[in-house]
Motif scaffolding. Structure first.
Motif, PDB file in Angstrom:
ATOM      1  N   LEU A  31       0.716  -1.252  -0.137  1.00 50.97           N
ATOM      2  CA  LEU A  31       0.122  -0.051  -0.037  1.00 50.97           C
ATOM      3  C   LEU A  31       1.015   1.223   0.153  1.00 50.97           C
ATOM      4  CD1 LEU A  31      -2.695  -1.076   2.731  1.00 50.97           C
ATOM      5  CD2 LEU A  31      -2.927  -1.173   0.282  1.00 50.97           C
ATOM      6  N   ASN A  32       2.007   1.238   0.447  1.00 52.33           N
ATOM      7  CA  ASN A  32       3.012   2.332   0.562  1.00 52.33           C
ATOM      8  C   ASN A  32       4.283   2.149  -0.187  1.00 52.33           C
ATOM      9  OD1 ASN A  32       1.553   4.111   2.928  1.00 52.33           O
ATOM     10  ND2 ASN A  32       1.450   1.889   3.431  1.00 52.33           N
ATOM     11  N   ASN A  33       4.245   1.869  -1.457  1.00 53.31           N
ATOM     12  CA  ASN A  33       5.337   1.653  -2.210  1.00 53.31           C
ATOM     13  C   ASN A  33       6.608   2.685  -2.098  1.00 53.31           C
ATOM     14  OD1 ASN A  33       3.648   0.510  -5.198  1.00 53.31           O
ATOM     15  ND2 ASN A  33       4.088  -0.517  -3.156  1.00 53.31           N
ATOM     16  N   ASP A  34       6.139   3.815  -1.851  1.00 51.74           N
ATOM     17  CA  ASP A  34       7.282   4.917  -1.692  1.00 51.74           C
ATOM     18  C   ASP A  34       7.920   4.302  -0.492  1.00 51.74           C
ATOM     19  OD1 ASP A  34       4.661   5.326   0.139  1.00 51.74           O
ATOM     20  OD2 ASP A  34       5.404   7.403   0.467  1.00 51.74           O
ATOM     21  N   ILE A  35       7.387   3.926   0.754  1.00 55.73           N
ATOM     22  CA  ILE A  35       8.145   3.605   1.917  1.00 55.73           C
ATOM     23  C   ILE A  35       9.020   2.755   1.644  1.00 55.73           C
ATOM     24  CG2 ILE A  35       7.955   2.757   4.315  1.00 55.73           C
ATOM     25  CD1 ILE A  35       5.384   4.281   4.402  1.00 55.73           C
ATOM     26  N   LEU A  36       8.546   1.488   0.927  1.00 57.84           N
ATOM     27  CA  LEU A  36       9.255   0.593   0.294  1.00 57.84           C
ATOM     28  C   LEU A  36      10.804   0.855  -0.396  1.00 57.84           C
ATOM     29  CD1 LEU A  36      10.132  -2.532  -0.397  1.00 57.84           C
ATOM     30  CD2 LEU A  36       8.450  -2.513  -2.370  1.00 57.84           C
ATOM     31  N   LEU A  37      10.413   1.745  -1.260  1.00 60.32           N
ATOM     32  CA  LEU A  37      11.637   2.469  -2.061  1.00 60.32           C
ATOM     33  C   LEU A  37      12.545   3.255  -1.403  1.00 60.32           C
ATOM     34  CD1 LEU A  37       9.618   3.482  -5.383  1.00 60.32           C
ATOM     35  CD2 LEU A  37      11.022   1.243  -4.963  1.00 60.32           C
ATOM     36  N   TYR A 157      12.398  -0.468  11.577  1.00 51.20           N
ATOM     37  CA  TYR A 157      11.964   0.340  12.563  1.00 51.20           C
ATOM     38  C   TYR A 157      12.286   1.836  12.615  1.00 51.20           C
ATOM     39  CZ  TYR A 157      10.056   1.753  17.235  1.00 51.20           C
ATOM     40  OH  TYR A 157       9.499   2.336  18.099  1.00 51.20           O
ATOM     41  N   ALA A 158      13.538   2.100  12.427  1.00 48.47           N
ATOM     42  CA  ALA A 158      14.002   3.412  12.485  1.00 48.47           C
ATOM     43  C   ALA A 158      13.517   4.146  10.990  1.00 48.47           C
ATOM     44  CB  ALA A 158      15.472   3.546  12.468  1.00 48.47           C
ATOM     45  N   ARG A 159      13.580   3.585  10.303  1.00 50.64           N
ATOM     46  CA  ARG A 159      13.000   4.284   8.725  1.00 50.64           C
ATOM     47  C   ARG A 159      11.162   4.471   9.111  1.00 50.64           C
ATOM     48  NH1 ARG A 159      16.384   7.221   6.619  1.00 50.64           N
ATOM     49  NH2 ARG A 159      14.868   7.277   4.816  1.00 50.64           N
ATOM     50  N   LEU A 160      10.664   3.360   9.527  1.00 47.24           N
ATOM     51  CA  LEU A 160       9.394   3.389   9.634  1.00 47.24           C
ATOM     52  C   LEU A 160       8.820   4.610  10.551  1.00 47.24           C
ATOM     53  CD1 LEU A 160       6.814   2.188   8.478  1.00 47.24           C
ATOM     54  CD2 LEU A 160       6.799   0.445  10.375  1.00 47.24           C
ATOM     55  N   GLN A 161       9.526   4.910  11.557  1.00 47.36           N
ATOM     56  CA  GLN A 161       9.249   6.007  12.510  1.00 47.36           C
ATOM     57  C   GLN A 161       9.067   7.355  11.764  1.00 47.36           C
ATOM     58  OE1 GLN A 161      12.240   5.695  15.532  1.00 47.36           O
ATOM     59  NE2 GLN A 161      10.824   5.433  16.947  1.00 47.36           N
ATOM     60  N   GLN A 162       9.848   7.468  10.745  1.00 47.30           N
ATOM     61  CA  GLN A 162       9.585   8.673   9.742  1.00 47.30           C
ATOM     62  C   GLN A 162       8.012   9.026   9.318  1.00 47.30           C
ATOM     63  OE1 GLN A 162      13.038   9.390   7.449  1.00 47.30           O
ATOM     64  NE2 GLN A 162      14.334   8.717   8.786  1.00 47.30           N
ATOM     65  N   SER A 164       5.176   7.864  10.894  1.00 48.19           N
ATOM     66  CA  SER A 164       4.496   7.422  11.914  1.00 48.19           C
ATOM     67  C   SER A 164       3.253   8.176  12.009  1.00 48.19           C
ATOM     68  CB  SER A 164       5.086   7.478  13.284  1.00 48.19           C
ATOM     69  OG  SER A 164       5.401   8.964  13.628  1.00 48.19           O
ATOM     70  N   THR A 165       2.972   8.796  11.252  1.00 47.08           N
ATOM     71  CA  THR A 165       1.558   9.552  11.128  1.00 47.08           C
ATOM     72  C   THR A 165       0.409   8.591  10.521  1.00 47.08           C
ATOM     73  OG1 THR A 165       1.936  10.609   8.824  1.00 47.08           O
ATOM     74  CG2 THR A 165       2.242  11.774  10.925  1.00 47.08           C
ATOM     75  N   ASP A 166       0.726   7.793   9.840  1.00 50.51           N
ATOM     76  CA  ASP A 166      -0.031   6.476   9.321  1.00 50.51           C
ATOM     77  C   ASP A 166      -0.287   5.653  10.303  1.00 50.51           C
ATOM     78  OD1 ASP A 166      -0.400   3.744   7.954  1.00 50.51           O
ATOM     79  OD2 ASP A 166      -0.433   4.902   6.180  1.00 50.51           O
ATOM     80  N   ILE A 167      -1.671   5.398  10.547  1.00 49.62           N
ATOM     81  CA  ILE A 167      -2.117   4.541  11.608  1.00 49.62           C
ATOM     82  C   ILE A 167      -1.858   3.191  11.444  1.00 49.62           C
ATOM     83  CG2 ILE A 167      -4.313   3.511  12.470  1.00 49.62           C
ATOM     84  CD1 ILE A 167      -5.984   6.059  11.617  1.00 49.62           C
ATOM     85  N   LEU A 168      -1.881   2.582  10.209  1.00 51.21           N
ATOM     86  CA  LEU A 168      -1.081   1.328  10.153  1.00 51.21           C
ATOM     87  C   LEU A 168       0.123   1.060  10.450  1.00 51.21           C
ATOM     88  CD1 LEU A 168      -1.584  -1.627   9.287  1.00 51.21           C
ATOM     89  CD2 LEU A 168      -1.390  -1.047   6.761  1.00 51.21           C
ATOM     90  N   ALA A 169       1.114   2.226  10.279  1.00 53.86           N
ATOM     91  CA  ALA A 169       2.559   2.379  10.339  1.00 53.86           C
ATOM     92  C   ALA A 169       2.527   2.425  12.031  1.00 53.86           C
ATOM     93  CB  ALA A 169       3.113   3.498   9.840  1.00 53.86           C
ATOM     94  N   GLN A 170       1.667   3.167  12.770  1.00 51.82           N
ATOM     95  CA  GLN A 170       1.690   3.036  14.119  1.00 51.82           C
ATOM     96  C   GLN A 170       1.482   1.799  14.739  1.00 51.82           C
ATOM     97  OE1 GLN A 170      -0.951   6.155  15.639  1.00 51.82           O
ATOM     98  NE2 GLN A 170      -0.086   7.662  14.056  1.00 51.82           N
ATOM     99  N   GLU A 171       0.595   0.899  14.162  1.00 56.28           N
ATOM    100  CA  GLU A 171       0.362  -0.416  14.881  1.00 56.28           C
ATOM    101  C   GLU A 171       1.661  -1.122  14.661  1.00 56.28           C
ATOM    102  OE1 GLU A 171      -2.346  -1.531  16.410  1.00 56.28           O
ATOM    103  OE2 GLU A 171      -3.254   0.191  16.625  1.00 56.28           O
ATOM    104  N   ILE A 172       2.233  -1.242  13.534  1.00 58.13           N
ATOM    105  CA  ILE A 172       3.223  -1.807  13.046  1.00 58.13           C
ATOM    106  C   ILE A 172       4.610  -1.727  14.106  1.00 58.13           C
ATOM    107  CG2 ILE A 172       5.118  -2.634  11.408  1.00 58.13           C
ATOM    108  CD1 ILE A 172       3.118  -2.454   9.218  1.00 58.13           C
ATOM    109  N   LEU A 173       4.782  -0.437  14.422  1.00 65.06           N
ATOM    110  CA  LEU A 173       5.885  -0.029  15.201  1.00 65.06           C
ATOM    111  C   LEU A 173       5.544  -0.427  16.535  1.00 65.06           C
ATOM    112  CD1 LEU A 173       6.225   3.743  14.135  1.00 65.06           C
ATOM    113  CD2 LEU A 173       7.854   1.948  13.941  1.00 65.06           C
TER     114      LEU A 173
END
Length: 304
Positions: A31-37, A157-162, A164-173
């Motif tokens: 759902l978030n290809n930009d985060i993957l790249l 985890y450190a990259r995903l924290q950037q 963290s406004t995404d609700i799904l990202a917050q749950e993963i963290l």
């Protein structure tokens, strides 16, 4: 507790945490290809190619090559296409377990044999320290070449924290913190307490498995493998046991401590005994039937 932890706790029996987390992360990245790249570029795994299509799949099965003994199932496969060329990334994820026997070598073989691929990339990402310095890159001297990268989940985890406004990202963290996947090389008070008491604990474990216990074990099962309980067991299999074998390596019995490296502070080691039979042993069905009879006769506190 996070949403994902609650969902995982609904699973009966042994919780498939690695597969569960794999599905969560793969879905999120789809759902978030930009985060993957962003993650892949940050570690120089990919360059600045303009990909027009990104496909992510999980638990992808591959038939065994002629040099393999069994089929493979890949945690995550990422296909990046520019329209003219395609790059393929295999991601093998570990949380508490270790690499299977030549698992990465087998995955590299499969990658190298894929047709019409520009870049072949193998990523091994773990929660725990599991160095693979012997695997050079390009990996295993294969042709076509396979580029190997080793990462830790705390880096993701450190990259995903950037984001963290995404609700799904917050749950993963939250899930990653609960399962020790955000931890770097900083010692906690629990770690220091473990250091102080380690020798005392190890001495107690040795004492409880020696002499009288070994004598009773020998009477029941015919012997004890010399030097069975070892730190190698603790490190690689989270156990510290005495054991003996029957019918060569086809059947064996162990007694001692299990779950010595629990994944959370709410889990504890336990004392137990087990019988294990080889999957290739001809008498396996009869042995399993006998084991099930024992379990039915003594159902309390039995895990199988």
């Amino acid at each position: 507790m996070s949403l994902f932890s609650n969902l995982l706790n609904l699973h009966l029996g042994n919780k498939p945490r690695e597969d569960f987390f794999t599905e969560i992360v793969a879905y999120f990245l789809s759902l978030n290809n930009d985060i993957l790249l962003d993650w892949l570029k940050h570690y120089s795994i990919i360059g600045d190619d303009k990909y027009s299509s990104i496909k992510i799949s999980t638990q992808q099965e591959h038939q065994a090559l002629a040099i393999h003994t069994e089929d493979s199932r890949l945690d995550i496969v990422v296909e990046l296409s520019t329209g003219l060329t395609t790059d393929v990334i295999f991601i093998e994820s570990k949380i508490g377990s270790k690499e299977g026997w030549e698992q990465l070598k087998k995955y590299a073989d499969i990658l190298s044999n894929l047709p019409n691929i520009k870049h072949r990339i193998l990523i091994y990402i773990t929660r725990d320290y599991d160095p693979k310095e012997e695997i050079k890159t390009p990996a295993f001297n294969l042709e076509p070449k396979v580029i190997f990268y080793q990462l830790r989940w705390h880096q993701f985890y450190a990259r995903l924290q950037q984001h963290s406004t995404d609700i799904l990202a917050q749950e993963i963290l939250i899930f990653m913190r609960k399962n020790g996947m955000s931890t770097t090389n900083q010692f906690s008070s629990v770690d220091l307490l473990t250091m102080v008491n380690f020798n005392k604990t190890l001495h107690l474990m040795k004492s409880t498995l020696n002499e009288e216990v070994q004598r009773e074990f020998k009477l029941a099962f015919g012997g004890v493998i010399k030097g069975a309980a070892s730190m190698t067991q603790w490190r690689w299999y989270s156990i510290y046991i005495i054991y003996t074998k029957f019918s060569g390596d086809n059947l064996w019995c162990g007694l001692g401590y299990f779950n010595l490296n629990p994944d959370t502070l709410t889990e504890y080691p336990y004392l137990g005994i087990f019988l294990e039979v080889s999957a290739s042993f001809g008498e396996r069905p009869k042995i399993i039937e006998s084991m099930q009879k024992v379990i039915n006769d003594k159902p309390r506190n039995v895990e199988y």
